[in-house]
Design a protein around this motif. Structure first.
Motif, PDB file in Angstrom:
ATOM      1  N   LYS A   1      42.950  60.378   2.838  1.00 50.30           N
ATOM      2  CA  LYS A   1      42.594  60.613   4.234  1.00 50.30           C
ATOM      3  C   LYS A   1      42.968  59.424   5.135  1.00 50.30           C
ATOM      4  N   VAL A   2      44.182  58.924   4.945  1.00 52.64           N
ATOM      5  CA  VAL A   2      44.706  57.836   5.768  1.00 52.64           C
ATOM      6  C   VAL A   2      45.841  58.393   6.609  1.00 52.64           C
ATOM      7  N   SER A   3      45.826  58.126   7.904  1.00 57.15           N
ATOM      8  CA  SER A   3      46.834  58.706   8.785  1.00 57.15           C
ATOM      9  C   SER A   3      48.219  58.127   8.505  1.00 57.15           C
ATOM     10  N   ASP A   4      49.244  58.953   8.747  1.00 58.61           N
ATOM     11  CA  ASP A   4      50.621  58.508   8.591  1.00 58.61           C
ATOM     12  C   ASP A   4      50.892  57.282   9.451  1.00 58.61           C
ATOM     13  N   GLN A   5      50.326  57.266  10.650  1.00 61.38           N
ATOM     14  CA  GLN A   5      50.589  56.168  11.584  1.00 61.38           C
ATOM     15  C   GLN A   5      50.072  54.837  11.045  1.00 61.38           C
ATOM     16  N   ILE A   6      48.881  54.847  10.471  1.00 62.14           N
ATOM     17  CA  ILE A   6      48.328  53.605   9.923  1.00 62.14           C
ATOM     18  C   ILE A   6      49.142  53.128   8.729  1.00 62.14           C
ATOM     19  N   MET A   7      49.477  54.040   7.817  1.00 60.66           N
ATOM     20  CA  MET A   7      50.237  53.657   6.632  1.00 60.66           C
ATOM     21  C   MET A   7      51.607  53.123   7.024  1.00 60.66           C
ATOM     22  N   ASN A   8      52.258  53.775   7.995  1.00 61.85           N
ATOM     23  CA  ASN A   8      53.569  53.318   8.438  1.00 61.85           C
ATOM     24  C   ASN A   8      53.481  51.951   9.119  1.00 61.85           C
ATOM     25  N   THR A   9      52.411  51.740   9.883  1.00 59.87           N
ATOM     26  CA  THR A   9      52.252  50.460  10.580  1.00 59.87           C
ATOM     27  C   THR A   9      52.032  49.321   9.588  1.00 59.87           C
TER      28      THR A   9
ATOM     29  N   GLU B   1      66.007  42.456  14.684  1.00 56.41           N
ATOM     30  CA  GLU B   1      64.954  43.348  14.194  1.00 56.41           C
ATOM     31  C   GLU B   1      63.576  42.723  14.358  1.00 56.41           C
ATOM     32  N   LEU B   2      63.462  41.440  14.058  1.00 58.98           N
ATOM     33  CA  LEU B   2      62.187  40.755  14.257  1.00 58.98           C
ATOM     34  C   LEU B   2      61.776  40.787  15.725  1.00 58.98           C
ATOM     35  N   ASP B   3      62.710  40.531  16.587  1.00 59.38           N
ATOM     36  CA  ASP B   3      62.450  40.512  18.029  1.00 59.38           C
ATOM     37  C   ASP B   3      61.985  41.883  18.520  1.00 59.38           C
ATOM     38  N   ASP B   4      62.721  42.926  18.134  1.00 52.23           N
ATOM     39  CA  ASP B   4      62.411  44.286  18.602  1.00 52.23           C
ATOM     40  C   ASP B   4      61.079  44.794  18.038  1.00 52.23           C
ATOM     41  N   THR B   5      60.805  44.488  16.760  1.00 51.57           N
ATOM     42  CA  THR B   5      59.599  45.019  16.122  1.00 51.57           C
ATOM     43  C   THR B   5      58.329  44.409  16.703  1.00 51.57           C
ATOM     44  N   LEU B   6      58.398  43.153  17.114  1.00 48.40           N
ATOM     45  CA  LEU B   6      57.236  42.533  17.745  1.00 48.40           C
ATOM     46  C   LEU B   6      56.811  43.315  18.981  1.00 48.40           C
ATOM     47  N   VAL B   7      57.768  43.711  19.779  1.00 49.86           N
ATOM     48  CA  VAL B   7      57.478  44.481  20.992  1.00 49.86           C
ATOM     49  C   VAL B   7      56.900  45.846  20.625  1.00 49.86           C
ATOM     50  N   ALA B   8      57.475  46.486  19.589  1.00 47.92           N
ATOM     51  CA  ALA B   8      57.004  47.804  19.164  1.00 47.92           C
ATOM     52  C   ALA B   8      55.566  47.741  18.636  1.00 47.92           C
ATOM     53  N   LEU B   9      55.247  46.708  17.842  1.00 49.44           N
ATOM     54  CA  LEU B   9      53.894  46.566  17.308  1.00 49.44           C
ATOM     55  C   LEU B   9      52.885  46.322  18.429  1.00 49.44           C
ATOM     56  N   LEU B  10      53.282  45.583  19.442  1.00 42.57           N
ATOM     57  CA  LEU B  10      52.374  45.272  20.542  1.00 42.57           C
ATOM     58  C   LEU B  10      51.950  46.519  21.297  1.00 42.57           C
ATOM     59  N   SER B  11      52.812  47.537  21.294  1.00 46.67           N
ATOM     60  CA  SER B  11      52.496  48.771  22.037  1.00 46.67           C
ATOM     61  C   SER B  11      51.858  49.847  21.158  1.00 46.67           C
ATOM     62  N   ASN B  12      51.527  49.504  19.905  1.00 45.63           N
ATOM     63  CA  ASN B  12      50.950  50.480  18.978  1.00 45.63           C
ATOM     64  C   ASN B  12      49.538  50.861  19.435  1.00 45.63           C
ATOM     65  N   GLU B  13      49.273  52.155  19.536  1.00 49.73           N
ATOM     66  CA  GLU B  13      47.990  52.626  20.076  1.00 49.73           C
ATOM     67  C   GLU B  13      46.810  52.402  19.136  1.00 49.73           C
ATOM     68  N   ILE B  14      47.057  52.087  17.866  1.00 47.24           N
ATOM     69  CA  ILE B  14      45.943  51.855  16.941  1.00 47.24           C
ATOM     70  C   ILE B  14      45.444  50.411  17.001  1.00 47.24           C
ATOM     71  N   ASN B  15      46.101  49.576  17.798  1.00 44.54           N
ATOM     72  CA  ASN B  15      45.727  48.162  17.866  1.00 44.54           C
ATOM     73  C   ASN B  15      44.327  47.960  18.442  1.00 44.54           C
ATOM     74  N   SER B  16      43.607  47.036  17.845  1.00 39.99           N
ATOM     75  CA  SER B  16      42.352  46.554  18.423  1.00 39.99           C
ATOM     76  C   SER B  16      42.676  45.313  19.258  1.00 39.99           C
ATOM     77  N   THR B  17      41.684  44.799  19.986  1.00 44.56           N
ATOM     78  CA  THR B  17      41.876  43.564  20.743  1.00 44.56           C
ATOM     79  C   THR B  17      42.238  42.416  19.805  1.00 44.56           C
ATOM     80  N   GLU B  18      41.595  42.382  18.651  1.00 48.44           N
ATOM     81  CA  GLU B  18      41.871  41.336  17.660  1.00 48.44           C
ATOM     82  C   GLU B  18      43.312  41.418  17.164  1.00 48.44           C
TER      83      GLU B  18
END
Length: 270
Positions: free
Chosen positions: A146-154, A198-215
């Protein structure tokens, strides 16, 4: 010798304690660390071959070998309880490649082995990645987890950046070895540029991930600040003229920051 036995005892205790309560997210995290370790050990060998005389390099090699084998045991112990034979077979292939790779990184440091080690490093990286992909696929489709695809992929994507941080240094040193010989290799040039982007682009993509907490957002911000040290010297980095100490220290810092970030994502599966 006594200290070594004590260390091994603690490692095996750790394996069995992890084995008792491990989650799919932790399995992906551990499998993903193997990708990073394959590059970290390669980096240490290449830097020694270049002539870098840092005591940390011997430590990175020895610790890398111990942790890689510890992780292999953890994956092997838990995979049959949680996943199909496909995952177990992928782990077995990784183990075979590991022993071949280990044989070479334990040889006396010699530039003559660099190409072979780079090839085996890529093979080990590919086998490690196949284990990650196999676990992610089964964890996503199994109703037991019961783990979402989005979390596992992230978790996978974030964990991959640990590897890319070390790979960035691997190919920077490979570039410097080529410069030292007055040689040119198109694959090295392309890898160096590709990993940077790839490192540069992925940082931006991770920052916009909707599952992110403030931490998590704050952890990504710290990683962006660390990467800026290399980004600010992009041209010097890609030409191999940047400071080796800057690249070595910054890529290790990035690896540590991504390790913490990936653990935060992994905790979302608990």
């Amino acid at each position: 010798m006594k200290k070594i036995y004590i260390l091994l005892a603690f490692l095996f205790i750790g394996i069995f304690s992890i084995s008792a309560n491990i989650t799919p997210g932790q399995m992906i995290n551990i499998a993903g660390k193997q990708r990073m370790l394959s590059q970290k050990m390669t980096k240490a060998y290449l830097m020694k071959a270049y002539g870098a005389n840092l005591p940390e390099l011997n430590k990175e090699l020895e610790i890398g070998k111990v942790i890689f084998e510890r992780n292999m045991k953890t994956l092997s112990l838990n995979a049959p309880k949680m996943f199909s034979d496909k995952v177990r077979m992928a782990i077995n292939e990784e183990i075979k490649t590991w022993y071949n790779f280990k044989l070479y990184i334990e040889k006396p440091v010699d530039e003559a082995y660099v190409s072979k080690i780079l090839n085996l490093s890529d093979e080990l990286l590919n086998d490690s990645d196949k284990v990650v992909q196999a676990i992610e696929k089964e964890a996503s489709v199994s109703g037991n987890f019961k783990v979402s695809d989005q979390i596992m992929n992230t978790i996978n994507v974030s964990g991959k950046q640990r590897m890319l941080s070390q790979r960035l240094c691997v190919y920077f040193i490979a570039k410097k070895l080529l410069l030292k010989r007055g040689a040119y290799n198109e694959n090295v040039e392309n890898y160096l540029s590709g990993v940077f982007e790839e490192l540069d682009d992925t940082l931006v993509a991770l920052l916009s991930n909707e599952i992110n907490s403030t931490e998590i957002d704050e952890a990504i911000g710290s990683t962006l600040l660390a990467f800026e040290k290399i980004r600010a010297q992009r041209d010097q980095f890609l030409t191999g003229s940047a400071s080796m100490n800057l690249v070595y220290n910054t890529t290790n810092e990035l690896t540590d920051l991504y390790d913490g970030l990936t653990s935060k994502y992994s905790d979302l599966t608990n």
